[in-house]
Design a protein around this motif. Sequence first.
Motif, PDB file in Angstrom:
ATOM      1  N   LEU A  46       0.828  -1.215   0.000  1.00 55.98           N
ATOM      2  CA  LEU A  46       0.000   0.000   0.000  1.00 55.98           C
ATOM      3  C   LEU A  46       0.857   1.256   0.000  1.00 55.98           C
ATOM      4  N   VAL A  52      -4.783   3.271  -5.206  1.00 54.06           N
ATOM      5  CA  VAL A  52      -5.477   2.293  -4.381  1.00 54.06           C
ATOM      6  C   VAL A  52      -6.971   2.412  -4.654  1.00 54.06           C
ATOM      7  N   LEU A  62      -6.826   3.849   5.651  1.00 53.47           N
ATOM      8  CA  LEU A  62      -5.425   4.060   5.292  1.00 53.47           C
ATOM      9  C   LEU A  62      -4.864   5.287   6.007  1.00 53.47           C
ATOM     10  N   CYS A  66       0.215   6.949   3.427  1.00 55.73           N
ATOM     11  CA  CYS A  66      -0.072   6.180   2.216  1.00 55.73           C
ATOM     12  C   CYS A  66      -0.525   7.192   1.169  1.00 55.73           C
ATOM     13  N   ARG A  70      -6.416   7.707  -4.204  1.00 56.23           N
ATOM     14  CA  ARG A  70      -7.462   6.821  -3.686  1.00 56.23           C
ATOM     15  C   ARG A  70      -8.704   6.927  -4.571  1.00 56.23           C
ATOM     16  N   LEU A  96      -8.070  -2.744  -2.398  1.00 54.96           N
ATOM     17  CA  LEU A  96      -8.414  -3.072  -1.021  1.00 54.96           C
ATOM     18  C   LEU A  96      -9.718  -3.858  -0.997  1.00 54.96           C
TER      19      LEU A  96
END
Length: 429
Positions: A46, A52, A62, A66, A70, A96
């Motif tokens: 990650l 992500v 998170l 990170c 997203r 995820l």
Amino acid sequence: MSGPRPGAAHPDTPQPSDPQPSAPVTVVGVGADGWGGLSGAARAALLGAGVVIGGPRQLALLPADCRAERVPWPSPLRPAVPGLLAAYAPRGLVVLASGDPMFHGIGRALAAEAGPGRLRVLPHPSSVSYACARLGWPVEDTATVSLVGRPAARLAAALHHGRRLLVLSAGAGTPAEVAALLTERGFGPSTLHLLEQLGGVRERHVTATAAYWREPPGEPLNVLAVECRRAPGALRLGAVPGLPDDAYEHDGQLTKRQVRAVVLAALAPAPGELLWDVGAGAGSVGIEWMRTHPACAAVAVERDPERAGRALRNAERLGVPGLRVVTGAAPDALAGLPAPDAVFVGGGLTVPGVFDACWAALPPGGRLVANAVTLESEAALAGHRARHGGELVRLAVSHAVPVGGFTGWRAAMPVTQWSVTKPPQEPAV
């Protein structure tokens, strides 16, 4: 709903697109314990990701360091998967997922779309593992039923006295829905364990019986564990074909219990196979075919709308709401149906074209079973057997009934059954 063909993908399985991006994709399972519960490998993946993708709840877990972009999953999710992979995989994509991504999770869709060779899956303990750990239940002895995106009625097929079940909830309202279903199906004394936020700081465990469930909706992230207890006097339904006739709503147009058990034995259902139940009446043969395994599917063809409605209600009550009911007369109603692995003709065998349509639809190795109770339909069976082989069996059932102050036998109409397997190549006639 029709079932998957042998060797083909399940209807819920996404099909791979072409062309596919070649960049690898990492899939990380995360639990309610968030970042703190991840392995070193999962954290490294990650932290090194360029993008992500996940649900809003997972992305919120998170930490700030990170720094990947997203991207929340859009809705509907499945059609967006190919485009998201193509756009983000070259940038270092991590997906995820909740718990174990390959257990009722997004991992299945990604493997089908991208190919398992491109996936690196880092699973977290699943909700099933957590629930069994909390309750002290052996995972291998505990059945699991998912109600995520599926009707609660499918739980009814798994209800057996003394059995332990785990129900994957669709949301906060699932526990009350399950409690009501259990009570209505005669399993009100069953003990329910509501397990919320498993593995997280807000983990909670509530226990009550189904008949006295009063818990208001809580966390949407929950698993329901059921210790099945049948109420005194409730109808007992076994795990093999031949359910009591009283289990069905019917008008007499029903393949009776003893004959039905023989029919299902001859049809020999296997996981993933599809049955045509032609002249379905109350739908009993198709229903019991589907109850043999969750992956079995059936299409019930019934010309009478009232009987077709009964078949739907019977399927719902007996735990196979996925039974597809086609209202119409064979052979015309058979046109366009997915090819079956087996066919049962419970009525209409003397109707021109019915047998020919069923036989033509069967693949090599497919089974056909037909019942006859009249001389005319028996003659038709004998003619088909002369051309295609197979086995003829006469089934005679008698029931003990009062005769004055004594007991005697009352015979039901005998049933002639023909069963045949379609050969790899039809012999010349």
